[in-house]
Design a protein around this motif. Sequence first.
Motif, PDB file in Angstrom:
ATOM      1  N   GLN A 105       0.845  -1.203   0.000  1.00 30.56           N
ATOM      2  CA  GLN A 105       0.000   0.000   0.000  1.00 30.56           C
ATOM      3  C   GLN A 105       0.880   1.253   0.000  1.00 30.56           C
ATOM      4  OE1 GLN A 105      -3.347   0.045  -0.095  1.00 30.56           O
ATOM      5  NE2 GLN A 105      -4.085  -1.867   0.796  1.00 30.56           N
ATOM      6  N   ALA A 140      -9.230   6.308  -4.348  1.00 28.41           N
ATOM      7  CA  ALA A 140      -9.786   4.954  -4.347  1.00 28.41           C
ATOM      8  C   ALA A 140      -9.516   4.265  -5.684  1.00 28.41           C
ATOM      9  CB  ALA A 140     -11.281   5.011  -4.062  1.00 28.41           C
ATOM     10  N   HIS A 153      -9.234   0.212   4.319  1.00 32.92           N
ATOM     11  CA  HIS A 153      -9.243   1.178   3.212  1.00 32.92           C
ATOM     12  C   HIS A 153      -9.617   2.619   3.607  1.00 32.92           C
ATOM     13  CE1 HIS A 153      -8.232  -1.693   0.105  1.00 32.92           C
ATOM     14  NE2 HIS A 153      -9.114  -2.537   0.619  1.00 32.92           N
TER      15      HIS A 153
END
Length: 169
Positions: A105, A140, A153
């Motif tokens: 990430q 996103a 998230h």
Amino acid sequence: MKTDLTVNGRTRTIEADPRTTLLDALRIHLGLPGTKKGCDHGQCGACTVIVEGRRINSCLSLACMHEGDDVVTIEGLGTPGALSDLQKAFVEHDGFQCGFCTPGQICSATAMLAEFEAGWPSHVTGDVAADPEFSVEEIAERMSGNLCRCSAHPNIVDAILDAAGRARS
Ligand code: FES
Ligand code: FES
């Protein structure tokens, strides 16, 4: 087969079967376990590293294809005593739970912010001729290749907004 790489600023040589993925070369041959193997099929983003300034899934790339390339892994972005802005923001915003997806990430978000600053449009950019608007929808979309099985998230988006100096809109 011998392959020379620059990994996190250091010249490294690996001697490996030509079928060795970049992911396995980093983890097994170079002893850098920060990059994670999730699906090993290009579906989860856990193995994301930055090669020549661009994020890639290292499980889908052979190490021998990267002769002379500059590779940055999570170990090259910061250290426990000197975290990068994104690493700090992930800690401050609780952007991880088990932490398995987190290196991918953060590598992905690091390169994504550079892509954004360079004005690259995404699938959800309305006017591809204008500078993209920094929004939750854009983040996103641009981070959609990095899955989090712990469902962190929303906090990951907050961390990216914070590191980029933006407010949630
Ligand atoms: S391990 Fe590479 S995308 Fe999942
Ligand atoms: S923090 Fe557990 S998979 Fe993302």
